[in-house]
Write an enzyme that holds these catalytic residues in place. Structure first.
Site: not given
Length: 683
Positions: A65, A201
């Site tokens: 991603h 993250c």
């Protein structure tokens, strides 16, 4: 979610055998649907994210991603691989692969939906159903959270042959309520052990929320009270201070700095990467409980400096040094702009002898232009005199926060006193920040802590910095500054042209970023001791900075079909931005197609910088744009240099884009196509 996933974005027979091939295969489906504008550019962003941390998860899941300027709207593609693809998970290859694409500026609603998907991936029933799906439409409906197509009775029998990965019915045995008041007690009898956790993250889309879900499930199993704060792309909601205060332990599962970390100081803390929060949450809970039992707590937090608060994980000293220096330059620029333009206006209205005018406090005639010119010149000169102290003060501020301001400003003022100039300001700022940081590491008796920031730190750091600047480094730096000034004043011929090429390349490399600012700061530093050479440098830098937006405006006008409709609209605005010396006007183009736009603009900037130096153009104002044309030496040749660079850049952009693709030519129908896609997905 139905807007993000559709049957044509699903491949149940993914044949790719590497993570790169899998990402490309799924990304091609996004391109075909109009969700990704540049396949190679998008895949480069995916690879960059993958390089930060592998995206494979236990349980046969891969979630490549990224955020990318090449994504038109949040999109999800799903692939199922019989052979499996290695995404770096500890338990082996992934058979369920989700490619998540988010635009660089995705809104909170879309990112919240993607975070919801990330949480679903921790649900065994969800992954079991995906492995059993018999058609792309069925898989898309499952992911979108909709009712799958009708042939459901046959599907009900198919999960039986696939127990290997999904063999975890243990959560079905549910003795949790009894454990919550028994073995999982906190420090006080009958009170459950309380944990607060923070997950984050680099992209804040997937791992952040998967770690949160994993920790919450493990907390329920262990019978502890566990509350998670997800610091994701959609922002974050701070935990209630009362919840944090009542917590017995803290778990940080993160790969970017925890925001407002000082809230959790003084508690038993486990600090790990975000994947540990996904893969071994039970161990983390056990570890934090053991630390609490031993009475092991974290040290009181110190406030982050302005640079730390904007930092990225794992930054080295070189990166932090650059940010400290850019902190000083960014605060200095407004003084440069205001002071420099006022000085330039003074020259424009009063002539080159205006610097010999008496002080306006002694003589000022309201009806005389010369008096107003003298007023502007003297205000500008005073503003300009703050350059070096402000530079030094805010470099120190970037390092040590507010305690660094006093020694930084003092060191900058001393740099002016000993004629160390711009270079002296850089050194003084670093010395001041380093001195304050060293003082703050000294253990101080509690009774003295109250006067440290107000009295002790400013006093001691000013003495140290003053001693070093006056008696140790000031004179050598002054000699170096003098040598640089003499070198600039002697620039001519090929040397001047080469310097113009280098400065032009730097101005167009990152369009207002650090490299651009270094070139600008170099030119401004020369204005502190102006001479013919430094005025040529300022002209070259200002001319080159105008090229990128003007080139993009020209390219979108000449060959509009090579650009999207949004880019063509941005091109109209770029005419004005370029004429006003706002290099950032080219950023939307560079962000969408960096491999073609940035080299082209750099080439044009190099041509303009070289020609400006060759034509011996000069500029006394630290600003570009057409409105400073009256202040330029050799103005017609200066304009010729800008036009030449603009034509070169525009021509290269057109050539490179024309050789690559013709997809934007179909752009006028783009909205209609997307509307059709939306109807198909909703159906």
């Amino acid at each position: 979610m139905s807007r993000m996933i559709a049957a044509d974005l699903v491949d149940l027979d993914l044949s790719a055998d590497t993570r790169e091939a899998a990402a490309r295969s799924l990304a091609e489906r996004m391109v075909a649907r109009g969700r990704v504008t540049d396949l190679d550019g998008f895949l480069a962003d995916v690879a960059a994210r993958e390089a930060q941390m592998p995206t494979g998860l236990d349980g046969g899941i891969g979630i490549p991603h990224c955020r990318s300027a090449h994504v038109t709207e949040p999109t999800l593609a799903f692939g199922r691989s019989a052979a499996g693809v290695d995404f770096g998970a500890p338990d082996g290859p992934a058979d369920l692969i989700f490619l998540i694409a988010a635009p660089a500026g995705a809104d909170d609603a879309h990112l919240t939906i993607l975070s919801s998907l990330a949480r679903h991936l921790m649900d065994e029933e969800f992954t079991r159903a995906l492995r059993a799906a018999t058609s792309p439409a069925e898989a898309a409906a499952l992911i979108a959270g909709e009712e799958p197509p009708k042939p459901e009775p046959e599907r009900a029998q198919e999960p039986q042959p696939k127990p290997e990965r999904d063999q975890e019915p243990e959560p079905q045995q549910q003795p949790q309520p009894e454990r919550a008041s028994g073995s999982a007690q906190g420090p006080e009898d009958g009170v459950p052990f309380r944990i607060v956790a923070v997950t984050s993250c680099p992209t804040g889309i997937a791992h952040t929320y998967m770690a949160a879900e994993s920790l919450e499930k493990a907390g329920r199993t262990a019978g502890v009270e566990l509350v998670v704060e997800t610091q994701g792309s959609a922002g974050f909601t701070r935990l209630d201070p009362a919840v944090v205060a009542a917590a017995d332990g803290v778990i940080f599962a993160h790969d970017v700095p925890v925001r407002e970390k000082e809230r959790f100081a003084g508690k038993s803390t486990v600090d790990v990467g975000v994947k540990a929060g996904i893969n071994r949450p039970a161990e983390l809970i056990a570890e934090v409980r053991e630390k609490a039992a031993r009475g092991e707590v974290s040290a009181p937090a110190t406030a982050a400096t302005p640079v730390d608060r904007a930092g990225e994980p794992g930054e080295g000293y070189g990166t932090r040094l650059r940010k400290w220096l850019m902190s000083g330059v960014s605060y200095m620029v407004p003084f440069v702009a205001a002071g420099g333009l006022l000085i330039a206006l003074g020259f424009a209205l009063g002539g080159w002898d205006i610097d010999k005018a008496p002080s306006v406090t002694e003589h000022f005639a309201w009806g005389q232009v010369d008096s107003w010119a003298a007023l502007m010149f003297q205000i500008g000169g005073l503003a300009f005199s703050f350059l070096v102290p402000v530079l030094a003060g805010y470099i120190s501020y970037g390092m040590a926060d507010r305690p660094g301001l006093v020694p930084g400003f003092v060191g900058g003022a001393i740099a002016l006193t000993v004629d160390a100039g711009f270079l002296g300001g850089l050194v003084a700022g670093l010395l001041a920040g380093g001195t304050v940081l060293a003082i703050q590491r000294v253990r101080i008796p509690p009774v003295l802590r109250g006067i440290m920031p107000v009295v002790v730190i400013p006093l001691v750091s000013s003495i140290v910095v003053g001693f070093l600047m006056f008696l140790v480094v000031g004179k050598p730096i002054a000699s170096l500054q003098k040598a640089l000034t003499e070198w600039l004043s002697g620039l001519s011929g090929a040397n001047a042209v080469i310097l113009g090429v280098i400065l032009g390349l730097m101005m167009c490399f990152d369009l207002g970023g650090p490299v651009n600012k270094v070139a600008y700061a170099f030119a401004v530093g020369g204005l502190a001791n102006p001479n013919e050479g430094s005025l040529k440098v300022m002209a070259a830098v200002m001319a080159a900075g105008m090229v990128p937006p003007l080139a993009m405006a020209l390219a979108t006008t000449v060959r509009g079909r090579l650009f999207t409709r949004t880019e063509r609209e941005n091109g109209k605005a770029a005419w004005v931005l370029g004429a006003s010396f706002i290099s950032e006007g080219a950023i939307p183009f560079a962000a969408a197609d960096p491999l073609r736009v940035i080299p082209a603009t750099m080439a044009g900037g190099a041509v303009t910088g070289a020609l400006s130096m060759a034509f011996e153009c000069t500029l006394r104002a630290p600003h570009g744009g057409l409105f400073v044309l009256p202040l330029i030496g050799n103005p017609l040749l200066y304009l010729l240099a800008i036009v030449a660079g603009t034509v070169v850049s525009a021509g290269l952009v057109i050539l490179l884009k024309g050789a690559r693709r013709t997809a934007p030519a179909a752009e006028p129908d783009e909205e209609a196509a997307q509307a059709g896609n939306g109807v198909a997905v909703a159906a």
